[in-house]
Design an enzyme around this catalytic site. Structure first.
Site, PDB file in Angstrom:
ATOM      1  N   PRO A  65       0.917  -1.263   0.001  1.00 56.17           N
ATOM      2  CA  PRO A  65      -0.024   0.059   0.149  1.00 56.17           C
ATOM      3  C   PRO A  65       1.013   1.036   0.042  1.00 56.17           C
ATOM      4  O   PRO A  65       1.853   1.173   0.730  1.00 56.17           O
ATOM      5  CB  PRO A  65      -0.571  -0.029   1.209  1.00 56.17           C
ATOM      6  CG  PRO A  65      -0.523  -1.527   1.811  1.00 56.17           C
ATOM      7  CD  PRO A  65       0.606  -1.888   1.084  1.00 56.17           C
ATOM      8  N   GLN A  66       0.274   2.377  -0.852  1.00 60.16           N
ATOM      9  CA  GLN A  66       1.336   3.558  -0.713  1.00 60.16           C
ATOM     10  C   GLN A  66       0.380   4.606  -1.000  1.00 60.16           C
ATOM     11  O   GLN A  66      -0.568   4.789  -1.767  1.00 60.16           O
ATOM     12  CB  GLN A  66       2.073   3.393  -2.162  1.00 60.16           C
ATOM     13  CG  GLN A  66       2.974   4.610  -2.310  1.00 60.16           C
ATOM     14  CD  GLN A  66       4.048   4.336  -3.465  1.00 60.16           C
ATOM     15  OE1 GLN A  66       4.181   5.271  -4.129  1.00 60.16           O
ATOM     16  NE2 GLN A  66       4.582   3.182  -3.653  1.00 60.16           N
ATOM     17  N   GLY A  67       0.597   5.759  -0.137  1.00 60.45           N
ATOM     18  CA  GLY A  67      -0.115   6.972  -0.396  1.00 60.45           C
ATOM     19  C   GLY A  67       0.849   7.990  -1.059  1.00 60.45           C
ATOM     20  O   GLY A  67       0.717   7.833  -2.300  1.00 60.45           O
ATOM     21  N   GLY A  68       1.508   8.830  -0.413  1.00 59.23           N
ATOM     22  CA  GLY A  68       2.079   9.915  -1.199  1.00 59.23           C
ATOM     23  C   GLY A  68       3.484   9.463  -1.670  1.00 59.23           C
ATOM     24  O   GLY A  68       4.182  10.246  -2.213  1.00 59.23           O
ATOM     25  N   GLY A  69       3.979   8.211  -0.987  1.00 55.17           N
ATOM     26  CA  GLY A  69       5.400   7.970  -1.130  1.00 55.17           C
ATOM     27  C   GLY A  69       6.449   8.529  -0.361  1.00 55.17           C
ATOM     28  O   GLY A  69       7.593   8.843  -0.894  1.00 55.17           O
ATOM     29  N   SER A 127       7.500   8.116   2.863  1.00 52.88           N
ATOM     30  CA  SER A 127       7.970   7.236   3.767  1.00 52.88           C
ATOM     31  C   SER A 127       9.446   7.702   3.893  1.00 52.88           C
ATOM     32  O   SER A 127      10.184   7.537   3.028  1.00 52.88           O
ATOM     33  CB  SER A 127       7.713   5.835   3.746  1.00 52.88           C
ATOM     34  OG  SER A 127       8.696   4.902   4.593  1.00 52.88           O
ATOM     35  N   SER A 158       2.229  12.228  13.300  1.00 54.28           N
ATOM     36  CA  SER A 158       2.055  13.418  14.196  1.00 54.28           C
ATOM     37  C   SER A 158       2.107  14.969  13.425  1.00 54.28           C
ATOM     38  O   SER A 158       3.173  14.996  12.689  1.00 54.28           O
ATOM     39  CB  SER A 158       2.824  13.500  15.460  1.00 54.28           C
ATOM     40  OG  SER A 158       2.403  14.565  16.465  1.00 54.28           O
ATOM     41  N   ARG A 201      16.949  19.383   1.551  1.00 54.06           N
ATOM     42  CA  ARG A 201      17.562  18.127   1.329  1.00 54.06           C
ATOM     43  C   ARG A 201      18.031  18.110  -0.180  1.00 54.06           C
ATOM     44  O   ARG A 201      19.076  17.641  -0.672  1.00 54.06           O
ATOM     45  CB  ARG A 201      16.620  16.905   1.578  1.00 54.06           C
ATOM     46  CG  ARG A 201      16.332  16.680   2.992  1.00 54.06           C
ATOM     47  CD  ARG A 201      15.416  15.230   3.012  1.00 54.06           C
ATOM     48  NE  ARG A 201      16.137  14.268   2.879  1.00 54.06           N
ATOM     49  CZ  ARG A 201      15.565  13.051   2.661  1.00 54.06           C
ATOM     50  NH1 ARG A 201      14.238  12.989   2.599  1.00 54.06           N
ATOM     51  NH2 ARG A 201      16.228  11.979   2.470  1.00 54.06           N
ATOM     52  N   TYR A 216      14.031  15.384  18.139  1.00 55.09           N
ATOM     53  CA  TYR A 216      14.061  15.233  16.800  1.00 55.09           C
ATOM     54  C   TYR A 216      15.567  15.784  16.290  1.00 55.09           C
ATOM     55  O   TYR A 216      15.867  16.906  16.478  1.00 55.09           O
ATOM     56  CB  TYR A 216      13.007  15.793  16.006  1.00 55.09           C
ATOM     57  CG  TYR A 216      12.766  15.747  14.519  1.00 55.09           C
ATOM     58  CD1 TYR A 216      13.816  16.086  13.612  1.00 55.09           C
ATOM     59  CD2 TYR A 216      11.906  14.998  14.110  1.00 55.09           C
ATOM     60  CE1 TYR A 216      13.704  15.771  12.353  1.00 55.09           C
ATOM     61  CE2 TYR A 216      11.590  14.767  12.780  1.00 55.09           C
ATOM     62  CZ  TYR A 216      12.338  15.013  12.010  1.00 55.09           C
ATOM     63  OH  TYR A 216      12.284  14.702  10.525  1.00 55.09           O
TER      64      TYR A 216
END
Length: 529
Positions: free
Chosen positions: A116-120, A122, A199, A386, A447
């Site tokens: 399953p993939q949404g917007g990629g 990850s 989050s 990035r 973070y």
């Protein structure tokens, strides 16, 4: 158009100016520029599909390449150096739950893995194709409509593939908001947020996705899991918790009902500086424990504060700010806090006044809204750095965790030291800095960002990343943190999950996955290999 080998839209650049590059060169040395492979060269590595034909599945090489990987640093290394390796054998674009059920039947019949993939977006290795079996990336973004809005209960039901901006646009047109704004907001989906326990930046007001998710439907190899909505229930374990954070291992979320709130009529972000970390941490802990109606608290440590000011540009204005802060006692160890308020104007302003009042005894210097508004303007664009850093020969990676308050500073120091040691064995320096991205009465997320030079070789850069990732992850485990506060587990964090869940917890997860997916076709290898 989306970049095939980096972050975001090809038309958007967020350049590093000369002063910023000079800052990085002083910290870790001049970058070594890398020549990326071209799209045609990468596409040529995509082998023939092993799939039987299906009307919903596209097996063309470029489509498969563009949906093969996410946005983790090892994903970038594979794409930029042209070491693609495994890719899905096809990409499916379901438009309904019936389409998803059809794909599940197809996969079960032919022994095909579904990813399953949404917007990629990850950054934890959720999307990598498994070895040893053909696979299909199931792209959910055509299931994006607002299906129902219950204004009395303030509940909205969406197709799970809706992207963040589309979701908010559909709600704002009706006077509502979900209020979930992760940094990946522009390209990530509601379903992706739910199955990775995401989050958002303003979760202090709106809550994390687990507080928003009220019900929905998931298609699994063993049938449909319906999750009805209730304001509260004591009827046994909450099955929503099995869906939250399931990362595609149980099935495919097709619909999600979420709690929404009226769109705020007033919103503001203000900046406060503190003389040192101890003062800053003490102040923000008191602010969050006061239970004020704030939408965001984001605290940068001294090196992140210095970095943000160095990257900001506007050299003369920053110099004036630095001079003013120095006069007020905020010098080389200063820390910057962003405070956000959202809602009714009178209540938001009152909460802000109280928060600012709590910072004063700790040397807090309020500098107004201008920096906060600049942060808001760029909050979904900063990740484009990035791309710019890579172009100048630098890699950027992050780790994040959450701990209770007594361990916050210890964890921050441990992560930065771990990163320095990991890169030091290659004779390289690392520019490591940290912020607390989400604050709670009991503790905070920690973070940490690592910037270091590229080696210019795929194997060498992969080895550096593996060393960094292992060192940082072990620092998290050794200091009692969760292996992920907001990015999920995927394959990158899976080796460290057992330290948090224990043997019985891991075996329980595997038993649940085996029950709903007996042939292990759902995103195999992720979360609990």
């Amino acid at each position: 158009m989306r970049r095939w080998n980096g972050w975001g839209d090809e038309s958007i650049e967020f350049a590093l100016h000369a002063d910023a590059l000079a800052f990085l060169a002083r910290r870790i040395g001049a970058g070594r520029q890398v020549t990326d492979v071209g799209l045609a060269q990468a596409r040529a590595q995509i082998g023939a599909s092993r799939l039987p034909e299906h009307a919903l599945i596209d097996t063309s090489p470029e489509v498969r390449l563009r949906n093969a990987l996410g946005q983790s640093l090892p994903d970038w290394l594979r794409l930029r150096y042209g070491v693609i390796g495994r890719a899905p054998d096809g990409v499916a674009y379901p438009q309904s739950a019936q389409d998803v059920r059809e794909l599940l039947a197809y996969a079960t019949q032919h022994g095909v893995a579904l990813i399953p993939q949404g917007g990629g977006t990850s950054v934890a290795g959720h999307l990598t194709a498994p070895s040893g079996m053909p696979s299909v990336a199931v792209k959910m973004t055509r299931m994006r409509q607002l299906l129902y809005l219950d204004t009395e209960s303030q509940l909205a039901t969406f197709g799970a593939g809706v992207l963040g901006p589309d979701l908010e646009a559909q709600l704002r047109a009706r006077g509502y908001t979900l209020g979930h704004f992760p940094q990946s907001f522009e390209y990530s989906t509601l379903g992706g947020w739910i199955v990775t326990r995401s989050s958002g930046q303003q979760s202090l007001k709106y809550g994390r996705i687990e507080q928003m998710f009220r019900g929905g439907s998931m298609e699994t190899p063993s049938g449909t899991l319906h999750l009805p909505t209730f304001p509260a229930s004591a009827a046994g374990p909450d099955l929503r918790e099995m869906v939250l954070g399931s990362e595609g291992r149980m099935g495919i979320l097709t619909e999600a009902t979420v709690r929404v709130t009226p769109a705020p009529v007033y919103e503001a972000f203000h900046a406060v500086f503190f003389p040192n970390w101890h003062a800053a941490e003490t102040a923000v802990r008191q602010v969050v424990q006061a239970g004020l109606s704030l939408s965001m608290l984001r605290l940068s440590n001294p090196l992140e504060t210095t970095t943000m000011l160095a990257l900001a540009g506007h050299k003369k204005m920053i110099a004036l700010l630095e001079g003013y802060l120095s006069l007020r006692g905020c010098k080389g160890e200063k820390c910057m806090l962003m405070i956000g308020v959202s809602g009714r104007k009178s209540l938001a302003r009152a909460a802000l006044r109280e928060a600012l009042g709590l910072t004063l005894p700790h040397g807090g210097v309020h500098v107004g809204r201008s920096m906060g508004e600049k942060w808001k303007q760029n909050r979904f664009r900063n990740v484009y750095l990035r791309n710019a850093a890579w172009q100048h020969g630098y890699a950027i990676d992050t780790v994040e965790t959450a701990v209770d308050w007594p361990r916050v500073e210890v964890m921050m120091r441990a992560l930065e030291v771990a990163g320095a040691a990991a890169l030091g064995q290659y004779g390289e320096q690392v520019h490591a800095y940290t912020h607390l991205s989400h604050l709670y009465a009991q503790g905070a997320s920690v973070y940490t960002t690592f910037v270091y030079r590229l080696a210019g070789d795929y194997e060498a850069d992969l080895a550096r990343w593996k060393s960094l990732k292992k060192a940082a992850s072990m620092a998290i485990v050794d200091n009692g943190g969760t292996i992920s506060h907001q990015h999920g587990v995927g394959s990158d964090h899976a080796p460290y999950l057992a330290a948090e869940k224990g043997w019985l917890g891991m075996s329980t997860l595997r038993a649940v996955f085996a029950h709903v997916d007996p042939q292990q076709i759902m995103n195999p290898g992720k979360l609990a290999p």
